[in-house]
Write a protein that holds these residues in place. Sequence first.
Motif, mmCIF file in Angstrom:
data_model
loop_
_atom_site.group_PDB
_atom_site.id
_atom_site.type_symbol
_atom_site.label_atom_id
_atom_site.label_comp_id
_atom_site.label_asym_id
_atom_site.label_seq_id
_atom_site.Cartn_x
_atom_site.Cartn_y
_atom_site.Cartn_z
ATOM 1 N N ASN A 1 -0.179 5.555 -8.627
ATOM 2 C CA ASN A 1 0.523 5.977 -7.419
ATOM 3 C C ASN A 1 -0.385 5.828 -6.206
ATOM 4 O O ASN A 1 -1.607 5.744 -6.326
ATOM 5 C CB ASN A 1 0.980 7.426 -7.550
ATOM 6 N N ASN A 2 0.241 5.812 -5.032
ATOM 7 C CA ASN A 2 -0.514 5.702 -3.777
ATOM 8 C C ASN A 2 -1.546 4.572 -3.850
ATOM 9 O O ASN A 2 -2.727 4.763 -3.549
ATOM 10 C CB ASN A 2 -1.197 7.029 -3.456
ATOM 11 N N ARG B 1 -4.775 9.891 -8.227
ATOM 12 C CA ARG B 1 -3.732 8.896 -7.919
ATOM 13 C C ARG B 1 -3.180 8.241 -9.182
ATOM 14 O O ARG B 1 -2.009 7.877 -9.231
ATOM 15 C CB ARG B 1 -4.307 7.804 -7.008
ATOM 16 N N PRO C 1 0.840 -1.213 0.000
ATOM 17 C CA PRO C 1 0.000 0.000 0.000
ATOM 18 C C PRO C 1 0.869 1.255 0.000
ATOM 19 O O PRO C 1 1.887 1.330 0.713
ATOM 20 C CB PRO C 1 -0.791 -0.129 1.300
ATOM 21 N N GLY C 2 0.455 2.218 -0.811
ATOM 22 C CA GLY C 2 1.227 3.445 -0.959
ATOM 23 C C GLY C 2 2.258 3.385 -2.067
ATOM 24 O O GLY C 2 2.862 4.412 -2.414
ATOM 25 N N LYS D 1 -3.823 1.393 -3.204
ATOM 26 C CA LYS D 1 -4.572 0.922 -2.049
ATOM 27 C C LYS D 1 -4.985 -0.529 -2.271
ATOM 28 O O LYS D 1 -5.024 -1.010 -3.411
ATOM 29 C CB LYS D 1 -5.817 1.788 -1.851
ATOM 30 N N SER E 1 3.751 2.249 -6.057
ATOM 31 C CA SER E 1 3.428 2.668 -7.418
ATOM 32 C C SER E 1 3.725 1.543 -8.410
ATOM 33 O O SER E 1 4.609 0.710 -8.171
ATOM 34 C CB SER E 1 4.255 3.889 -7.813
#
Length: 119
Positions: free
Chosen positions: A82-83, A65, A13-14, A85, A16
Amino acid sequence: VQLQASGGGTVQPGGSLRLPCAASGSIFRINDMRWYRQSPGKQRELVAAITRTGRSDYGGMVKGRFTISRDNAKKTGYLQMNNLKSEDTAVYFCNAEVVRIDVITADYWGQGTQVTVSS
């Protein structure tokens, strides 16, 4: 005409990932390109779309994101994620409307690439 999606994998998580989608074959022009995703038990959903001239649109769940882009000369589209989840975990499919050199316009799909977001 073939679309080849790649770049999937497992990320925390977080993190890319960047997914390329390369088109090949008897292509005169690629119009809209899109990315969809599908999770187990869910319907396929539109993630992002981009016109030939670069105008883009996003599903609400990824706006801010993810970034969709394309290189017309390379006949390749990209999805920068990106980012990430856990809810982004899915098989990602690229899709494109292609004008073939025989002047037939048709919709094509890539084979899908798995993205798993997990700690």
